[in-house]
Design a protein around this motif. Structure first.
Motif, PDB file in Angstrom:
ATOM      1  N   TYR A 185       0.755  -1.150   0.065  1.00 29.32           N
ATOM      2  CA  TYR A 185       0.066  -0.181  -0.056  1.00 29.32           C
ATOM      3  C   TYR A 185       0.755   1.410  -0.168  1.00 29.32           C
ATOM      4  O   TYR A 185       0.800   2.098  -0.830  1.00 29.32           O
ATOM      5  N   LEU A 186       1.841   1.093   0.926  1.00 29.63           N
ATOM      6  CA  LEU A 186       2.638   2.323   0.993  1.00 29.63           C
ATOM      7  C   LEU A 186       3.518   2.749  -0.348  1.00 29.63           C
ATOM      8  O   LEU A 186       3.550   3.891  -0.797  1.00 29.63           O
ATOM      9  N   VAL A 189       1.142   4.298  -2.836  1.00 27.88           N
ATOM     10  CA  VAL A 189       0.810   5.618  -2.512  1.00 27.88           C
ATOM     11  C   VAL A 189       1.787   6.287  -3.088  1.00 27.88           C
ATOM     12  O   VAL A 189       1.844   7.475  -3.591  1.00 27.88           O
ATOM     13  N   ALA A 207      -2.991   0.788  -5.506  1.00 33.96           N
ATOM     14  CA  ALA A 207      -2.967   1.339  -3.926  1.00 33.96           C
ATOM     15  C   ALA A 207      -4.405   0.829  -3.079  1.00 33.96           C
ATOM     16  O   ALA A 207      -4.371   0.339  -1.987  1.00 33.96           O
ATOM     17  N   GLY A 211      -4.751  -1.558   0.015  1.00 36.09           N
ATOM     18  CA  GLY A 211      -5.552  -1.031   0.909  1.00 36.09           C
ATOM     19  C   GLY A 211      -6.515  -1.902   1.291  1.00 36.09           C
ATOM     20  O   GLY A 211      -7.116  -2.322   2.502  1.00 36.09           O
ATOM     21  N   ALA A 252      -5.668   5.092   8.184  1.00 33.38           N
ATOM     22  CA  ALA A 252      -5.695   4.183   7.230  1.00 33.38           C
ATOM     23  C   ALA A 252      -6.839   4.328   6.293  1.00 33.38           C
ATOM     24  O   ALA A 252      -6.799   4.393   5.097  1.00 33.38           O
ATOM     25  N   SER A 255      -6.506   7.782   4.668  1.00 31.55           N
ATOM     26  CA  SER A 255      -5.546   7.526   3.465  1.00 31.55           C
ATOM     27  C   SER A 255      -6.096   7.016   2.297  1.00 31.55           C
ATOM     28  O   SER A 255      -5.978   7.749   0.933  1.00 31.55           O
ATOM     29  N   ARG A 268      -0.514  10.335   0.637  1.00 36.80           N
ATOM     30  CA  ARG A 268       0.718   9.841   0.955  1.00 36.80           C
ATOM     31  C   ARG A 268       1.152  10.299   2.381  1.00 36.80           C
ATOM     32  O   ARG A 268       1.598   9.416   3.120  1.00 36.80           O
ATOM     33  N   ALA A 271      -0.890   8.033   4.568  1.00 31.57           N
ATOM     34  CA  ALA A 271      -0.398   6.823   4.642  1.00 31.57           C
ATOM     35  C   ALA A 271       1.046   6.404   5.592  1.00 31.57           C
ATOM     36  O   ALA A 271       0.957   5.592   6.372  1.00 31.57           O
ATOM     37  N   GLN A 274      -0.075   6.692   9.131  1.00 32.79           N
ATOM     38  CA  GLN A 274      -0.871   5.398   9.574  1.00 32.79           C
ATOM     39  C   GLN A 274       0.279   4.516   9.943  1.00 32.79           C
ATOM     40  O   GLN A 274       0.045   3.740  11.039  1.00 32.79           O
TER      41      GLN A 274
END
Lengths: 338, 438
Positions: A185-186, A189, A207, A211, A252, A255, A268, A271, A274
């Motif tokens: 996910y990171l 993003v 993403a 997520g 989360a 984001s 970003r 995230a 998070q």
């Protein structure tokens, strides 16, 4: 007698420094690992463009990003040698596998760097890079799960492990997959901020997939922890950790919502927040234990001089490192000038 | 195979593998820094092209050094948990400082390798300088841990009153440290210099000898020569230190079985541990006493002063020592030969095909000497992991599966090494007409 450093409880100071390093590692290396995941799962008409964007984004920074892990290890054996000893014995196999992953991943990344993206050479090493980037965070997450679940006992220096709570147990492995999903996910993003046009849409879509996977895994994991790993459940539901975990979950969701609405800069930032807050929540659940229930930060803390040396060195070390890191990131976020 | 043998093999293989890339990570930045400095000064594009091609190779080499180094940070605990549990806090400060230095190296190498078009030429060159300095600093710091294992200052306190240890003093006030650190760090420049020189000697033998390659050869040999000229000095100081601090190691290095006054220096020879004799050695009378204690009649302790179970592997230590001195000396001789030709210009170097062959054959010798030197240091310390205090056998992990881990790592590193050699030989300088467009 409690050791102190500048009037602060030294065990808290050491734990705090480790936590900060762990947060940095989770954000920076997490995105690196995730980049490898999206390299492995690159697909669609812009498959090669996706891979090139990933390589371009992590090329200059991946080595610096992984130094955070070395930092954590050095702090562990400098300040908490008994804990390092016990973890090294009980996690002999998963740590070796993590190392194979780290070594293969770094090697594969540079092995392919000068080749053409369509060549067999590139594709072979890209596969190794992607596969090791996928497996390593699963293993790292699983070992963290094993350390927190109460399955590792250290009695009179003898280390033993309860196979049900081991790193390859269902709860630990699921924590590993959750870690992987967060990394993916990171990375996706972050990559929306490094690309534009259709390529950016590709990473937005990725993403959202990652997520969604994170949410599903978390939903499966929570009841499983309650059932299978009551000690971990007890810690996660402590008043000291619940606010962090709830806050991290909220971030989360925010984001995800930002990425959904193509507000990538906000996505970003949220995230990153998070991940930082969730790692903080994990740390609060863990405190004051290094290895629950037998090894605490207080019990394992090395005698004063080494801990003081470590803590005293930090302001000087980071006076050098922080500006250098900011410079590194600034250089690669701006246009070519020369 | 026993756990201890497997653990020692894995450690030795991992260290030897890492050492190659760590040494290049110290040496290559200096070569690039020099080449780029010539570019800034002369504006001759071949120097820029040279620095860029070297940077391509360094990107790969440094990455392998970084990941294998990460491996070692884990392997120290995975293989020797009892050692790390006991001594981790004492050697930790050296690793902390090494960590900062390595972090700086990684950051500025990122800027150096990928930032050619993103920072000003001078800023780029200075990034190279930071990489070179940080690389050398990493090496100096990390050797402090090994120096402590050789000469464990304050270890009695560690066992009884650890809160009283002055960690900075036992690591950096350790008299065994400076000479070891300088000797082994300079060895990195020797290894890099001659390895790179050999590449260009090979090119020259195959007819590639344009000005770019001449400069490359010149820079590499210059670095190799200057560094290797200092090695006899630091090496001698190191041996003198070993003679007083670790007499059993010196006795093994020299295959000195019996304690004697006016001990000879043995060159070559085959030590027989059963009969305690050395066959076929060339002996230079009194030379060992003179070298170790500056007195021809000085008494040199033999292995007979130590119980058998405290002997290191005598033949291996002795051979490794001979190989180190031999390889280092041969490289220095070839370097002198090069400069004798070089004073008459590059053409004189390129016409002397024997010299080019000698440079090619010398190419691995810096690394041979580096590895052999570390074998002397590490094998010569055995059976101790902390000299005189903790035996290696008592430090090993009780975990199962060491043999598998060892085989896996040997296979992994061997495989990576083979691929890497294949990839490095594909890196080429641009042709001279292309250099103008770089």
């Amino acid at each position: 007698m409690t050791q102190t450093w500048l009037g602060i409880d030294a065990a808290v100071a050491v734990a705090g420094v480790m936590l900060l390093a762990l947060m940095a590692y989770a954000v920076f290396a997490g995105a690196d690992f995730g980049g490898g995941v999206w390299d492995l799962f690159a697909s669609g008409p812009r498959r090669d463009e996706q891979r090139l964007a990933i390589a371009k984004a992590i090329g200059p920074v991946w080595e610096a990003n992984h130094v955070w892990l070395i930092f954590i290890i050095v702090i562990l054996f400098s300040a908490l040698p008994e804990a390092y000893r016990a973890l090294s014995i009980v996690l002999f196999t998963p740590f070796h596998l993590v190392l194979v992953g780290i070594v293969l991943r770094g090697a594969a990344f540079v092995f392919r760097v000068h080749a053409d993206v369509a060549s067999l050479h590139w594709r072979t090493w890209a596969w190794v890079f992607g596969a090791s980037s996928t497996i390593t965070p699963i293993l790292l997450g699983a070992t963290a799960g094993a350390v927190s679940s109460g399955g590792i006992r250290v009695v009179d220096g003898q280390v033993s492990v309860d196979p049900l709570q081991a790193w390859f147990g269902p709860v630990s492995l699921l924590i590993g997959f959750l870690t992987l999903a967060v990394c993916a996910y990171l990375a996706a993003v972050f990559l929306t901020m490094e690309t534009d046009g259709a390529l950016r849409e590709d990473f937005r879509q990725r993403a959202l997939v990652a997520g969604g996977a994170t949410a599903v895994l978390a939903a499966v994991l929570l009841p499983l922890i309650a059932l299978q790993s009551p000690l971990l459940w007890e810690h996660l539901s402590l008043p000291q950790s619940v606010p962090f975990l709830a806050g991290g979950t909220l971030l989360a969701v925010l984001s995800f919502w930002a990425v959904w609405g193509r507000r990538y800069r906000a996505g970003r930032a949220l995230a990153v927040a998070q991940v930082v807050i969730l790692v903080g929540g994990f740390a609060m659940a863990q405190w004051p234990y290094v290895i629950y229930p037998d090894v605490t930060f207080y019990g394992a803390l090395a005698p004063g001089p080494s801990v003081r040396f470590l803590l005293n060195s930090l302001p000087f070390g980071f006076a050098l490192l922080i500006p250098s890191l900011l410079f590194l990131f600034a250089v690669f976020k701006r246009e070519e000038r020369y | 195979m026993t756990n201890i043998d497997a653990a020692r093999l894995q450690m030795a293989y991992s260290l030897a593998f890492h050492m190659i890339f760590a040494a290049l990570g110290v040496g290559m930045p200096l070569l690039m820094f020099i080449a780029e400095g010539f570019w800034l000064k002369t504006k001759e594009r071949r120097y820029l092209s040279l620095a860029k091609t070297w940077a391509k190779a360094t990107a790969v080499l440094f990455a392998i050094g970084a990941v294998s180094g990460t491996g070692l940070a884990f392997e120290m605990g995975l293989l020797w948990p009892e050692f790390m549990g006991f001594a981790g806090s004492t050697i930790g400060p050296a690793f902390t400082l090494e960590g900062y230095a390595f972090f700086m190296e990684a950051i500025f190498l990122g800027i150096y390798l990928y930032g050619w078009e993103r920072v000003s030429p001078v800023a780029h060159w200075l990034s190279g300088l930071v990489v070179a300095i940080a690389g050398a600093a990493s090496s100096l710091f990390v050797v402090a841990t090994n120096a402590w294992m050789q000469n464990p200052l304050g270890v009695e306190l560690l066992a009884t009153a650890p809160e009283q240890i002055d960690v900075a003093a036992v690591l950096f006030g350790n008299q065994a440290w400076p000479i070891m650190a300088i000797h082994s760090t300079l060895a990195c420049y020797v290894a890099t210099g001659f390895a790179v020189a050999g590449v260009y000697a090979w090119g020259a033998l195959k007819g590639r000898m344009d000005p770019l390659r001449q400069s490359a050869l010149g820079i590499a040999v210059a670095v190799g020569t200057i560094a290797s000229a200092t090695m006899p000095v630091t090496g001698h100081a190191s041996a003198v230190d070993v003679a007083t601090r670790q007499p059993a190691k010196l006795a093994a290095m020299e295959a000195q079985f019996q304690t004697e006054k006016g001990a000879p220096l043995r060159i070559g020879g085959i030590p027989n541990v059963e009969t305690e004799e050395v066959s076929f050695a060339i002996e230079i009378p009194y030379a060992l006493s003179i070298l170790a204690f500056s007195d021809p009649m000085a008494e040199v302790a033999g292995l007979d002063q130590f119980p058998r179970d405290q002997w290191p592997n005598v033949p291996l230590t002795h051979y490794a020592f001979q190989v180190m001195v031999g390889a280092g000396s041969a490289a220095l001789v070839v370097a002198v030969w090069y400069w004798i030709r070089r004073v008459r210009g590059y053409q004189a170097v390129l016409r002397d095909r024997y010299l080019l062959w000698a440079l090619l054959l010398t190419s691995p010798l810096g690394f041979v000497a580096l590895q052999a030197g570390w074998i002397v240091t590490e094998i010569g310390r055995q059976p101790w992991i902390i000299y005189g205090v903790m035996r290696t056998a008592d430090a090993v992990t009780p975990a199962k599966g060491i043999v598998t881990a060892m085989l896996g790592f040997v296979a992994l590193y061997t495989f990576l090494g083979v691929v890497l050699v294949f990839l490095l030989q594909r890196i080429r300088h641009p042709e001279p007409e292309e250099v103008m467009r770089v």
